[in-house]
Write a protein that holds these residues in place. Sequence first.
Motif, PDB file in Angstrom:
ATOM      1  N   UNK A 150      18.947  45.886  25.124  1.00  0.00           N
ATOM      2  CA  UNK A 150      19.737  46.886  24.550  1.00  0.00           C
ATOM      3  C   UNK A 150      20.418  47.823  25.407  1.00  0.00           C
ATOM      4  N   UNK A 151      19.695  48.277  26.397  1.00  0.00           N
ATOM      5  CA  UNK A 151      20.225  49.213  27.151  1.00  0.00           C
ATOM      6  C   UNK A 151      21.428  48.674  27.876  1.00  0.00           C
ATOM      7  N   UNK A 152      21.087  47.675  28.700  1.00  0.00           N
ATOM      8  CA  UNK A 152      22.214  46.838  29.440  1.00  0.00           C
ATOM      9  C   UNK A 152      23.223  46.806  28.441  1.00  0.00           C
ATOM     10  N   UNK A 153      23.294  46.117  27.231  1.00  0.00           N
ATOM     11  CA  UNK A 153      24.507  45.849  26.486  1.00  0.00           C
ATOM     12  C   UNK A 153      24.998  47.070  26.424  1.00  0.00           C
ATOM     13  N   UNK A 154      24.484  47.945  25.849  1.00  0.00           N
ATOM     14  CA  UNK A 154      25.135  49.565  25.737  1.00  0.00           C
ATOM     15  C   UNK A 154      25.954  49.888  26.999  1.00  0.00           C
ATOM     16  N   UNK A 155      25.349  49.745  28.038  1.00  0.00           N
ATOM     17  CA  UNK A 155      26.005  50.020  29.365  1.00  0.00           C
ATOM     18  C   UNK A 155      27.332  49.485  29.546  1.00  0.00           C
ATOM     19  N   UNK A 156      27.047  48.201  29.388  1.00  0.00           N
ATOM     20  CA  UNK A 156      28.447  47.122  29.395  1.00  0.00           C
ATOM     21  C   UNK A 156      29.465  47.368  28.659  1.00  0.00           C
ATOM     22  N   UNK A 158      29.997  50.565  27.125  1.00  0.00           N
ATOM     23  CA  UNK A 158      30.517  51.699  27.711  1.00  0.00           C
ATOM     24  C   UNK A 158      31.506  51.430  28.807  1.00  0.00           C
ATOM     25  N   UNK A 159      31.119  50.662  29.595  1.00  0.00           N
ATOM     26  CA  UNK A 159      31.911  50.335  30.952  1.00  0.00           C
ATOM     27  C   UNK A 159      33.162  49.792  30.575  1.00  0.00           C
ATOM     28  N   UNK A 160      33.461  48.779  29.689  1.00  0.00           N
ATOM     29  CA  UNK A 160      34.276  48.076  29.258  1.00  0.00           C
ATOM     30  C   UNK A 160      35.512  49.132  28.399  1.00  0.00           C
ATOM     31  N   UNK A 161      34.895  49.991  27.775  1.00  0.00           N
ATOM     32  CA  UNK A 161      35.813  50.753  26.861  1.00  0.00           C
ATOM     33  C   UNK A 161      36.353  52.019  27.824  1.00  0.00           C
ATOM     34  N   UNK A 162      35.546  52.574  28.899  1.00  0.00           N
ATOM     35  CA  UNK A 162      35.984  53.368  29.959  1.00  0.00           C
ATOM     36  C   UNK A 162      37.033  52.711  30.772  1.00  0.00           C
ATOM     37  N   UNK A 163      36.968  51.358  31.100  1.00  0.00           N
ATOM     38  CA  UNK A 163      37.826  50.785  31.791  1.00  0.00           C
ATOM     39  C   UNK A 163      39.072  50.539  31.361  1.00  0.00           C
ATOM     40  N   UNK A 164      39.304  50.353  29.875  1.00  0.00           N
ATOM     41  CA  UNK A 164      40.471  50.011  28.946  1.00  0.00           C
ATOM     42  C   UNK A 164      41.208  51.428  29.222  1.00  0.00           C
ATOM     43  N   UNK A 165      40.280  52.617  28.812  1.00  0.00           N
ATOM     44  CA  UNK A 165      40.973  54.021  29.001  1.00  0.00           C
ATOM     45  C   UNK A 165      41.663  54.432  30.157  1.00  0.00           C
ATOM     46  N   UNK A 166      40.926  54.004  31.219  1.00  0.00           N
ATOM     47  CA  UNK A 166      41.553  54.350  32.710  1.00  0.00           C
ATOM     48  C   UNK A 166      42.770  53.478  32.889  1.00  0.00           C
ATOM     49  N   UNK A 167      42.698  52.303  32.489  1.00  0.00           N
ATOM     50  CA  UNK A 167      43.924  51.446  32.741  1.00  0.00           C
ATOM     51  C   UNK A 167      45.171  51.806  31.815  1.00  0.00           C
ATOM     52  N   UNK A 168      44.715  51.961  30.360  1.00  0.00           N
ATOM     53  CA  UNK A 168      45.805  52.013  29.399  1.00  0.00           C
ATOM     54  C   UNK A 168      46.323  53.337  29.583  1.00  0.00           C
ATOM     55  N   UNK A 169      45.631  54.449  29.800  1.00  0.00           N
ATOM     56  CA  UNK A 169      46.037  55.843  29.855  1.00  0.00           C
ATOM     57  C   UNK A 169      46.209  56.429  31.075  1.00  0.00           C
ATOM     58  N   UNK A 170      46.371  55.466  32.087  1.00  0.00           N
ATOM     59  CA  UNK A 170      46.861  56.022  33.479  1.00  0.00           C
ATOM     60  C   UNK A 170      47.989  57.134  33.431  1.00  0.00           C
ATOM     61  N   UNK A 171      47.867  57.841  34.359  1.00  0.00           N
ATOM     62  CA  UNK A 171      48.640  59.112  34.407  1.00  0.00           C
ATOM     63  C   UNK A 171      50.141  58.518  34.698  1.00  0.00           C
ATOM     64  N   UNK A 172      50.280  57.305  35.423  1.00  0.00           N
ATOM     65  CA  UNK A 172      51.551  56.659  35.858  1.00  0.00           C
ATOM     66  C   UNK A 172      51.129  55.304  35.029  1.00  0.00           C
ATOM     67  N   UNK A 173      52.287  55.181  33.862  1.00  0.00           N
ATOM     68  CA  UNK A 173      51.967  54.030  32.816  1.00  0.00           C
ATOM     69  C   UNK A 173      52.210  52.736  34.011  1.00  0.00           C
ATOM     70  N   UNK A 174      51.420  51.736  33.691  1.00  0.00           N
ATOM     71  CA  UNK A 174      51.592  50.638  34.206  1.00  0.00           C
ATOM     72  C   UNK A 174      52.387  49.605  33.395  1.00  0.00           C
ATOM     73  N   UNK A 175      52.832  48.584  33.915  1.00  0.00           N
ATOM     74  CA  UNK A 175      53.561  47.453  33.281  1.00  0.00           C
ATOM     75  C   UNK A 175      52.516  46.227  33.224  1.00  0.00           C
ATOM     76  N   UNK A 176      52.203  45.834  31.725  1.00  0.00           N
ATOM     77  CA  UNK A 176      51.032  45.283  31.461  1.00  0.00           C
ATOM     78  C   UNK A 176      51.436  44.035  30.759  1.00  0.00           C
ATOM     79  N   UNK A 177      51.343  43.019  31.203  1.00  0.00           N
ATOM     80  CA  UNK A 177      51.541  41.883  30.084  1.00  0.00           C
ATOM     81  C   UNK A 177      50.085  40.995  29.861  1.00  0.00           C
TER      82      UNK A 177
END
Length: 293
Positions: A150-156, A158-177
């Motif tokens: 369960x610990x590894x599942x939880x870490x994964x 959190x990692x994916x949600x943080x990854x989404x935030x970093x990409x989608x909310x980047x200071x310079x918006x990216x063009x994403x398809x």
Amino acid sequence: MEWSAMGQARPTVERLQLGLALTRLRNQANRSQGEAADAIGRTGGRLSQVENGKGGLGAEELSKLLDFYGVRGPERETVLALGAAARRRQPRRGYIDNLPEPFQRMAELQTAAREIHWYECGVIPGLVQSPDYVRAIMAVANSVYWEDSEEETSERVQFRLEHQRRVLEASTPKHIWVIFTEDSLRHTIGDESIMRGQVLHLLQLLERHPSLSIQIVPDSVVNNPALGGGMVVLDFVQSTPVTFAPVLHGPSTYYDQPEDIEPMRRTFNRVRELALSRSDTRALLIAKVQEDA
């Protein structure tokens, strides 16, 4: 080592990964680029090239730089191995990332990219998964792709949600398809309420991120050249594009040579032609919500 006409090493996946890792470690150590360059007897311009994926460092220089950043243990060993890969002179078609923490390097590449082209067949792409969908899909993988933890599942999660935030909310918006097949909405992950929430999440993302294009390939489409597969193409401001195919388990193989990049780019463009437009995709998602109400 391959060199460009400007005398700089040609950017490769390994050099990009090394540069991104060193940038992250320098920031974590709260050191300036000038201070780090002085520590290894290099100019700030030279270290800037390395951090931008356009050069490498000798083994002794890299070791001294990691000392300066206070990097120890497994992470140090990983960066040293990445440095050795970045110095490799022998040309190669694909680079298999067998080093520890590969998903962190994958996330760093996507965070650094100017444009992201992501296609999946049968599953919602990770970048646009709702938090509940992420938790459910990680729970399914628990005890299948890794030992029951369960610990590894939880870490994964959190990692994916943080990854989404970093990409989608980047200071310079990216063009994403982001493109996926319509059956992805019918393959239940968790339960029906999670799938309905996923559809609502996609609609919210379309409203919040104008530079994000979500397109669905309808079931009625024939001759989809990417049926049964997936692909990600990353474009950078001053570096070679990078492509890879998402895998269920195991290390990812990255490609940075034109003979591999161009077929994947053509395939993605063809799938985009077959997919519904952004507005028609939005209409389909709204109809799906109303149908399930």
